[in-house]
Design a protein around this motif. Structure first.
Motif, mmCIF file in Angstrom:
data_model
loop_
_atom_site.group_PDB
_atom_site.id
_atom_site.type_symbol
_atom_site.label_atom_id
_atom_site.label_comp_id
_atom_site.label_asym_id
_atom_site.label_seq_id
_atom_site.Cartn_x
_atom_site.Cartn_y
_atom_site.Cartn_z
ATOM 1 N N MET A 1 0.835 -1.183 0.000
ATOM 2 C CA MET A 1 0.000 0.000 0.000
ATOM 3 C C MET A 1 0.879 1.246 0.000
ATOM 4 S SD MET A 1 -3.078 -0.829 2.620
ATOM 5 C CE MET A 1 -2.221 -1.962 3.689
ATOM 6 N N SER A 2 0.413 2.241 -0.649
ATOM 7 C CA SER A 2 1.139 3.487 -0.744
ATOM 8 C C SER A 2 0.952 4.319 0.525
ATOM 9 C CB SER A 2 0.622 4.268 -1.953
ATOM 10 O OG SER A 2 1.157 5.561 -1.967
ATOM 11 N N SER A 3 2.011 5.024 0.914
ATOM 12 C CA SER A 3 1.926 5.884 2.095
ATOM 13 C C SER A 3 0.874 6.964 1.928
ATOM 14 C CB SER A 3 3.275 6.541 2.366
ATOM 15 O OG SER A 3 4.109 5.666 3.040
ATOM 16 N N ILE A 4 0.746 7.523 0.730
ATOM 17 C CA ILE A 4 -0.230 8.601 0.543
ATOM 18 C C ILE A 4 -1.649 8.091 0.757
ATOM 19 C CG2 ILE A 4 -0.469 8.417 -1.972
ATOM 20 C CD1 ILE A 4 -0.430 11.665 -1.705
ATOM 21 N N LEU A 5 -1.910 6.853 0.380
ATOM 22 C CA LEU A 5 -3.239 6.289 0.616
ATOM 23 C C LEU A 5 -3.498 6.150 2.112
ATOM 24 C CD1 LEU A 5 -3.417 3.517 -2.143
ATOM 25 C CD2 LEU A 5 -4.318 5.844 -2.228
ATOM 26 N N LYS A 6 -2.493 5.713 2.854
ATOM 27 C CA LYS A 6 -2.631 5.585 4.304
ATOM 28 C C LYS A 6 -2.817 6.948 4.954
ATOM 29 C CE LYS A 6 0.083 1.390 5.044
ATOM 30 N NZ LYS A 6 1.266 0.862 5.736
ATOM 31 N N GLU A 41 -10.230 4.495 4.570
ATOM 32 C CA GLU A 41 -9.587 4.839 5.841
ATOM 33 C C GLU A 41 -8.393 3.932 6.152
ATOM 34 O OE1 GLU A 41 -12.505 5.024 8.939
ATOM 35 O OE2 GLU A 41 -13.412 6.850 8.117
ATOM 36 N N ARG A 42 -8.432 2.708 5.689
ATOM 37 C CA ARG A 42 -7.311 1.781 5.914
ATOM 38 C C ARG A 42 -6.214 1.930 4.858
ATOM 39 N NH1 ARG A 42 -11.811 -1.293 6.793
ATOM 40 N NH2 ARG A 42 -11.636 -2.318 4.759
ATOM 41 N N GLY A 43 -6.423 2.808 3.890
ATOM 42 C CA GLY A 43 -5.431 3.009 2.836
ATOM 43 C C GLY A 43 -5.460 1.922 1.780
ATOM 44 N N GLU A 44 -6.576 1.216 1.666
ATOM 45 C CA GLU A 44 -6.693 0.124 0.704
ATOM 46 C C GLU A 44 -7.322 0.563 -0.615
ATOM 47 O OE1 GLU A 44 -7.433 -3.156 4.245
ATOM 48 O OE2 GLU A 44 -9.085 -2.632 2.911
ATOM 49 N N LYS A 45 -7.970 1.708 -0.615
ATOM 50 C CA LYS A 45 -8.663 2.185 -1.818
ATOM 51 C C LYS A 45 -7.906 3.362 -2.409
ATOM 52 C CE LYS A 45 -12.235 -0.513 -1.545
ATOM 53 N NZ LYS A 45 -12.427 -1.575 -2.495
ATOM 54 N N LYS A 71 0.683 14.662 12.123
ATOM 55 C CA LYS A 71 0.637 13.579 13.110
ATOM 56 C C LYS A 71 0.654 12.222 12.431
ATOM 57 C CE LYS A 71 -2.034 15.722 16.808
ATOM 58 N NZ LYS A 71 -3.311 15.644 17.528
ATOM 59 N N GLU A 72 -0.121 12.076 11.363
ATOM 60 C CA GLU A 72 -0.218 10.796 10.678
ATOM 61 C C GLU A 72 1.118 10.395 10.071
ATOM 62 O OE1 GLU A 72 -2.309 13.308 10.231
ATOM 63 O OE2 GLU A 72 -4.273 12.589 10.848
ATOM 64 N N THR A 73 1.873 11.366 9.540
ATOM 65 C CA THR A 73 3.178 11.063 8.950
ATOM 66 C C THR A 73 4.103 10.470 9.995
ATOM 67 O OG1 THR A 73 2.931 12.884 7.382
ATOM 68 C CG2 THR A 73 5.145 12.044 7.709
ATOM 69 N N LYS A 74 4.136 11.082 11.168
ATOM 70 C CA LYS A 74 4.994 10.575 12.234
ATOM 71 C C LYS A 74 4.574 9.169 12.643
ATOM 72 C CE LYS A 74 5.960 15.166 14.015
ATOM 73 N NZ LYS A 74 5.652 16.135 15.055
ATOM 74 N N LYS A 75 3.277 8.926 12.710
ATOM 75 C CA LYS A 75 2.771 7.618 13.112
ATOM 76 C C LYS A 75 3.199 6.547 12.115
ATOM 77 C CE LYS A 75 -1.482 5.122 14.005
ATOM 78 N NZ LYS A 75 -2.930 5.140 13.946
ATOM 79 N N ILE A 76 3.032 6.806 10.824
ATOM 80 C CA ILE A 76 3.365 5.813 9.802
ATOM 81 C C ILE A 76 4.867 5.573 9.771
ATOM 82 C CG2 ILE A 76 3.420 5.427 7.303
ATOM 83 C CD1 ILE A 76 0.567 6.578 7.252
#
Length: 108
Positions: A1-6, A41-45, A71-76
């Protein structure tokens, strides 16, 4: 999965939860199926721009708001380290886990 999708998916989830909405309610307001919202929301689509606009309209935000995610960038970025650490911890016995917990508490 791509980071941008997540990242976009995490932002959609955060905005939805801020409103106290379920995936079903967001799907209804956006004219999309709730399972699609879950996958998003799960970054699957890999969401289309048209569907992104529908979600933005439903949430009453601008499309560009989905691309501001510090925040999301740091988490991933931390996920692989957290997973590796968890795998190491799971191999320890209870007494060693207690010692590690004490060390972590002192460190933090």
């Amino acid at each position: 999965m791509s980071s941008i999708l997540k990242l976009v998916g995490a932002k959609v989830r955060d905005l939805r939860k801020q409103k106290g909405w379920s995936q079903e309610l967001l799907g209804e307001k956006a004219g999309l199926h709730f399972s699609y919202i879950g996958g998003l929301e799960r970054g699957e689509k890999n969401i289309t721009l048209i569907n992104l606009q529908k979600v933005a309209t439903a949430l009453d935000v601008q499309v560009q708001d989905f691309f501001t995610y510090s925040k999301e960038t740091k988490k991933i970025d931390k996920e692989p380290i957290v997973q590796e650490t968890l795998e190491l911890l799971l191999k320890l016995d209870r007494s060693d886990l207690k010692k590690i917990k004490t060390i972590i508490k002192e460190f933090l």
